[in-house]
Design a protein around this motif. Structure first.
Motif, PDB file in Angstrom:
ATOM      1  N   ASP A  78       0.802  -1.220   0.000  1.00 31.17           N
ATOM      2  CA  ASP A  78       0.000   0.000   0.000  1.00 31.17           C
ATOM      3  C   ASP A  78       0.839   1.275   0.000  1.00 31.17           C
ATOM      4  O   ASP A  78       0.285   2.375  -0.041  1.00 31.17           O
ATOM      5  CB  ASP A  78      -0.979  -0.004   1.181  1.00 31.17           C
ATOM      6  N   TYR A  79       2.168   1.124   0.088  1.00 27.81           N
ATOM      7  CA  TYR A  79       3.036   2.290  -0.011  1.00 27.81           C
ATOM      8  C   TYR A  79       3.912   2.151  -1.248  1.00 27.81           C
ATOM      9  O   TYR A  79       4.436   1.069  -1.535  1.00 27.81           O
ATOM     10  CB  TYR A  79       3.942   2.404   1.218  1.00 27.81           C
ATOM     11  N   LEU A  80       4.123   3.287  -1.924  1.00 31.82           N
ATOM     12  CA  LEU A  80       5.024   3.308  -3.075  1.00 31.82           C
ATOM     13  C   LEU A  80       5.918   4.529  -2.955  1.00 31.82           C
ATOM     14  O   LEU A  80       5.441   5.623  -2.637  1.00 31.82           O
ATOM     15  CB  LEU A  80       4.239   3.360  -4.392  1.00 31.82           C
ATOM     16  N   PHE A  81       7.210   4.322  -3.209  1.00 33.35           N
ATOM     17  CA  PHE A  81       8.213   5.365  -3.046  1.00 33.35           C
ATOM     18  C   PHE A  81       8.994   5.536  -4.348  1.00 33.35           C
ATOM     19  O   PHE A  81       9.298   4.560  -5.023  1.00 33.35           O
ATOM     20  CB  PHE A  81       9.212   4.990  -1.940  1.00 33.35           C
ATOM     21  N   TRP A  82       9.334   6.783  -4.657  1.00 32.72           N
ATOM     22  CA  TRP A  82      10.256   7.088  -5.748  1.00 32.72           C
ATOM     23  C   TRP A  82      11.524   7.698  -5.150  1.00 32.72           C
ATOM     24  O   TRP A  82      11.455   8.641  -4.370  1.00 32.72           O
ATOM     25  CB  TRP A  82       9.646   8.066  -6.736  1.00 32.72           C
ATOM     26  N   TYR A  83      12.686   7.149  -5.554  1.00 35.32           N
ATOM     27  CA  TYR A  83      13.985   7.636  -5.117  1.00 35.32           C
ATOM     28  C   TYR A  83      14.833   7.979  -6.333  1.00 35.32           C
ATOM     29  O   TYR A  83      14.646   7.443  -7.424  1.00 35.32           O
ATOM     30  CB  TYR A  83      14.750   6.567  -4.314  1.00 35.32           C
ATOM     31  N   ARG A  84      15.818   8.845  -6.084  1.00 34.99           N
ATOM     32  CA  ARG A  84      16.817   9.142  -7.100  1.00 34.99           C
ATOM     33  C   ARG A  84      18.183   8.905  -6.470  1.00 34.99           C
ATOM     34  O   ARG A  84      18.424   9.328  -5.330  1.00 34.99           O
ATOM     35  CB  ARG A  84      16.689  10.604  -7.555  1.00 34.99           C
ATOM     36  N   GLN A  85      19.086   8.263  -7.215  1.00 29.56           N
ATOM     37  CA  GLN A  85      20.407   7.964  -6.688  1.00 29.56           C
ATOM     38  C   GLN A  85      21.492   8.532  -7.603  1.00 29.56           C
ATOM     39  O   GLN A  85      21.509   8.262  -8.800  1.00 29.56           O
ATOM     40  CB  GLN A  85      20.624   6.458  -6.536  1.00 29.56           C
ATOM     41  N   THR A  86      22.352   9.342  -7.025  1.00 27.04           N
ATOM     42  CA  THR A  86      23.524   9.871  -7.726  1.00 27.04           C
ATOM     43  C   THR A  86      24.744   9.692  -6.833  1.00 27.04           C
ATOM     44  O   THR A  86      24.618   9.520  -5.615  1.00 27.04           O
ATOM     45  CB  THR A  86      23.368  11.365  -8.068  1.00 27.04           C
ATOM     46  N   MET A  87      25.906   9.750  -7.433  1.00 29.56           N
ATOM     47  CA  MET A  87      27.141   9.623  -6.649  1.00 29.56           C
ATOM     48  C   MET A  87      27.262  10.772  -5.668  1.00 29.56           C
ATOM     49  O   MET A  87      27.683  10.590  -4.523  1.00 29.56           O
ATOM     50  CB  MET A  87      28.344   9.594  -7.582  1.00 29.56           C
ATOM     51  N   MET A  88      26.886  11.957  -6.125  1.00 29.38           N
ATOM     52  CA  MET A  88      27.086  13.146  -5.293  1.00 29.38           C
ATOM     53  C   MET A  88      26.108  13.207  -4.124  1.00 29.38           C
ATOM     54  O   MET A  88      26.486  13.555  -2.999  1.00 29.38           O
ATOM     55  CB  MET A  88      26.931  14.404  -6.154  1.00 29.38           C
ATOM     56  N   ARG A  89      24.862  12.885  -4.365  1.00 27.96           N
ATOM     57  CA  ARG A  89      23.823  13.107  -3.361  1.00 27.96           C
ATOM     58  C   ARG A  89      23.302  11.841  -2.717  1.00 27.96           C
ATOM     59  O   ARG A  89      22.478  11.910  -1.791  1.00 27.96           O
ATOM     60  CB  ARG A  89      22.673  13.882  -4.009  1.00 27.96           C
ATOM     61  N   GLY A  90      23.766  10.685  -3.202  1.00 27.45           N
ATOM     62  CA  GLY A  90      23.297   9.429  -2.628  1.00 27.45           C
ATOM     63  C   GLY A  90      21.872   9.130  -3.038  1.00 27.45           C
ATOM     64  O   GLY A  90      21.412   9.514  -4.108  1.00 27.45           O
ATOM     65  N   LEU A  91      21.135   8.470  -2.152  1.00 27.98           N
ATOM     66  CA  LEU A  91      19.761   8.051  -2.429  1.00 27.98           C
ATOM     67  C   LEU A  91      18.806   9.057  -1.803  1.00 27.98           C
ATOM     68  O   LEU A  91      18.755   9.205  -0.586  1.00 27.98           O
ATOM     69  CB  LEU A  91      19.535   6.667  -1.834  1.00 27.98           C
ATOM     70  N   GLU A  92      18.052   9.728  -2.647  1.00 27.48           N
ATOM     71  CA  GLU A  92      17.142  10.770  -2.183  1.00 27.48           C
ATOM     72  C   GLU A  92      15.693  10.330  -2.388  1.00 27.48           C
ATOM     73  O   GLU A  92      15.341   9.865  -3.469  1.00 27.48           O
ATOM     74  CB  GLU A  92      17.336  12.056  -2.989  1.00 27.48           C
ATOM     75  N   LEU A  93      14.887  10.521  -1.363  1.00 25.58           N
ATOM     76  CA  LEU A  93      13.458  10.258  -1.487  1.00 25.58           C
ATOM     77  C   LEU A  93      12.808  11.428  -2.220  1.00 25.58           C
ATOM     78  O   LEU A  93      12.942  12.574  -1.807  1.00 25.58           O
ATOM     79  CB  LEU A  93      12.836  10.092  -0.110  1.00 25.58           C
ATOM     80  N   LEU A  94      12.107  11.131  -3.292  1.00 29.71           N
ATOM     81  CA  LEU A  94      11.447  12.179  -4.072  1.00 29.71           C
ATOM     82  C   LEU A  94      10.007  12.382  -3.617  1.00 29.71           C
ATOM     83  O   LEU A  94       9.571  13.496  -3.336  1.00 29.71           O
ATOM     84  CB  LEU A  94      11.476  11.832  -5.558  1.00 29.71           C
ATOM     85  N   ILE A  95       9.258  11.281  -3.561  1.00 30.81           N
ATOM     86  CA  ILE A  95       7.839  11.349  -3.228  1.00 30.81           C
ATOM     87  C   ILE A  95       7.383   9.960  -2.799  1.00 30.81           C
ATOM     88  O   ILE A  95       7.988   8.953  -3.185  1.00 30.81           O
ATOM     89  CB  ILE A  95       7.013  11.820  -4.457  1.00 30.81           C
TER      90      ILE A  95
END
Lengths: 112, 111
Positions: free
Chosen positions: B30-47
């Motif tokens: 029932d939960y869904l997450f979008w993340y973005r991963q870059t070398m500089m910023r690591g794993l970021e939660l978007l929404i």
């Protein structure tokens, strides 16, 4: 902003040795989780430790949590080449509800 | 279950183009997450969404980013217009308990 910070950033060991990674966080948590990421893959859940627990084991993994120091450690015993991966701690921050905040990870390299 | 499914796995596009990333969560989560991963910023939660409703989009970097979840089995992350700094690996994850299950990611390259 980062909640968890892993230390060291990179770790190289020989097969059979133990690997210890540390994680520090800033605010109160409900639980802390560790994930593994193999190169080019998504993250895989390893273990969860709740804020009222101090130690937890799963196979060759041992996790400790010290809420007074806001820190956790992940110990992998008798490491294998297949353990080569990046390891992330993630905290379930109370204020953020159910979202997880990830650290930048420790890259572990195990050579045979 | 096949796990979390993401498409495409790789996307190369030119600056200014619209990009749509797709995710199919694990059935029953029932939960869904979008993340973005870059070398500089690591794993970021978007929404993230709960029962198809967006709960927290404070991690979405700019208005160029939007996400939808029209039903329990599908979500999209759209970037319009795309910029080179959007190049990253985008992960979708779903959960029903504390453990999150991640998809294989979409590697986005914006030229």
């Amino acid at each position: 902003s980062q909640q968890g910070e892993e230390d060291p950033q990179a770790l190289s060991i020989q097969e059979g040795e133990n690997a210890t990674m540390n994680c520090s966080y800033k605010t109160s948590i409900n639980n802390l989780q560790w994930y593994r990421q193999n190169s080019g893959r998504g993250l895989v859940h390893l273990i969860l430790i709740r804020s009222n627990e101090r130690e937890k084991h799963s196979g060759r993994l041992r996790v400790t949590l010290d809420t007074s120091k806001k820190s956790s450690s992940l110990l992998i015993t008798a490491s294998r080449a297949a353990d080569t991966a990046s390891y992330f701690c993630a905290t379930d921050v109370r204020q953020a509800g159910t979202a997880l905040i990830f650290g930048k990870g420790t890259t572990l390299s195990v050579s045979s | 279950d096949a796990g979390v499914i993401q498409s495409p796995r790789h996307e190369v596009t030119e600056m200014g183009q619209e990009v749509t990333l797709r995710c199919k969560p694990i059935s029953g989560h029932d939960y869904l997450f979008w993340y973005r991963q870059t070398m500089m910023r690591g794993l970021e939660l978007l929404i993230y969404f709960n029962n198809n409703v967006p709960i927290d989009d404070s991690g979405m970097p700019e208005d160029r980013f939007s996400a939808k979840m029209p039903n329990a089995s599908f979500s999209t992350l759209k970037i319009q217009p795309s910029e080179p700094r959007d190049s990253a690996v985008y992960f979708c994850a779903s959960r029903v308990t504390n453990e999150q299950f991640f998809g294989p990611g979409t590697r986005l390259t914006v030229l």
